[in-house]
Design an enzyme around this catalytic site. Structure first.
Site, PDB file in Angstrom:
ATOM      1  N   LYS A 282       0.826  -1.211   0.000  1.00 11.10           N
ATOM      2  CA  LYS A 282       0.000   0.000   0.000  1.00 11.10           C
ATOM      3  C   LYS A 282       0.859   1.259   0.000  1.00 11.10           C
ATOM      4  CE  LYS A 282      -4.335  -2.046   1.222  1.00 11.10           C
ATOM      5  NZ  LYS A 282      -5.321  -2.433   2.221  1.00 11.10           N
TER       6      LYS A 282
ATOM      7  N   ARG B 154      -3.008 -10.465   4.614  1.00  7.83           N
ATOM      8  CA  ARG B 154      -3.524 -10.444   3.237  1.00  7.83           C
ATOM      9  C   ARG B 154      -2.462  -9.801   2.364  1.00  7.83           C
ATOM     10  NH1 ARG B 154      -5.945  -7.063  -0.300  1.00  7.83           N
ATOM     11  NH2 ARG B 154      -7.597  -7.913  -1.611  1.00  7.83           N
TER      12      ARG B 154
END
Ligand code: HH2
Length: 284
Positions: free
Chosen positions: A219, A255
């Site tokens: 991210k 994840r």
């Protein structure tokens, strides 16, 4: 602790589970378009399982900042051949639509990963009837607007209270508490500082008594640690550092895009925990 997903305990292995991402989308932030073709998505899913993924999270809708919702019928169209090709594998479906979730559960998925934490009024019933596992995630706003100046007085406290309330709502709607996992929603309506604060709050979130899922992989805030704005392909090391610390702090599921590297990082983190008496051998 157990995480019961259609009769399977995804926390049976004491080290954190690794959830490999399969984005069947044209526009995901780090791999958009690479796995839109069914054969490519299926091959990618199989490769992630071979690398050691415990669960595959298959999604047909990008939730990157600024993105628009994808209609359920289009999600189903993208997912159908991929679910068929990966049938028998441990699958999670990444969707906020009860219609899409029901479709995937009929085809063998065992988890619904809902970034809206049951906003669709039909979602809880679909999950409860299937006895499926569910990830309830915190988000602020919608993907289109969520990064427009998000503010919190106490981000960890607010996210913790939200997750506790959604856990209570899920169980009131008939979902077994043992089927629920909780996710602070890294990057969903949060600044970089909010994300760091939430990663530091994993022990507090784990104290809610349910497995904590962390989705920090690649991210954007991880691209800024060196004072730069590194693109997704240069965010691996920061992703692994966060994964190892999350594992040490009690995250139950990570994840991630980079499964093989994360499995190695998590095993090393778990060995340290074991040596400290809190790792694999000490936990049940
Ligand atoms: N992050 C993304 C999507 N789904 N689900 C959970 N539970 N937690 C997360 O942090 C999370 C999530 C965004 O990542 P990705 O799927 O790689 O990108 P995109 O949404 O652009 O498809």
């Amino acid at each position: 602790m157990t995480w019961l997903c259609r009769g399977r305990d995804l926390r049976a292995d004491a080290r954190p589970g690794v959830m490999g991402i399969v984005n069947v989308t044209p526009d995901s932030f780090s791999d958009g378009g690479r796995f839109l073709a069914p054969d490519a998505a299926i091959a990618h899913g199989r490769a992630l399982l071979a690398e050691g993924a415990d669960l595959l999270d298959v999604g047909a809708e990008s939730t990157r900042p600024g993105s628009d919702p994808v209609p359920p019928a289009e999600q189903v169209r993208r997912l159908a051949p991929v679910l068929e090709g990966l049938r028998g594998a441990p699958l999670s479906v990444d969707t906020a639509s009860a219609e899409v979730a029901a479709f995937a559960l009929e085809r063998g998925a065992i988890v619904v990963n809902d970034v809206t934490a049951l906003a669709d009024p039909a979602m809880a019933g679909v999950i409860a009837r299937a006895g499926a596992g569910v990830v309830l995630m915190h988000a602020r706003g919608t993907p289109r607007t969520m990064q427009d100046d998000p503010r919190y007085d106490d981000v960890a406290g607010e996210v913790e209270a939200f997750l506790a309330a959604r856990l209570a709502a899920a169980t009131a709607a008939g979902i077994s508490p043992e089927a629920v996992a909780l996710d602070p929603g890294i990057g969903f309506g949060k600044t970089a500082d909010h994300n760091w604060a939430l990663l530091a709050a994993i022990p507090r979130l784990a104290a809610l008594g349910r497995p904590v899922v962390i989705g920090a992989s690649r991210k954007r805030f991880l691209g800024a640690v060196a004072g730069a704005d590194d693109p997704p392909e240069r965010r691996l090391e920061a992703s692994l550092a966060v994964a190892a610390l999350a594992a040490r702090d009690g995250a139950a599921v990570l994840r991630v895009h980079d499964v093989a590297a994360t499995v190695r990082a998590v095993r090393a983190a778990d060995a340290v925990r074991a040596a400290a008496g809190v790792g694999t051998r000490a936990r049940t």
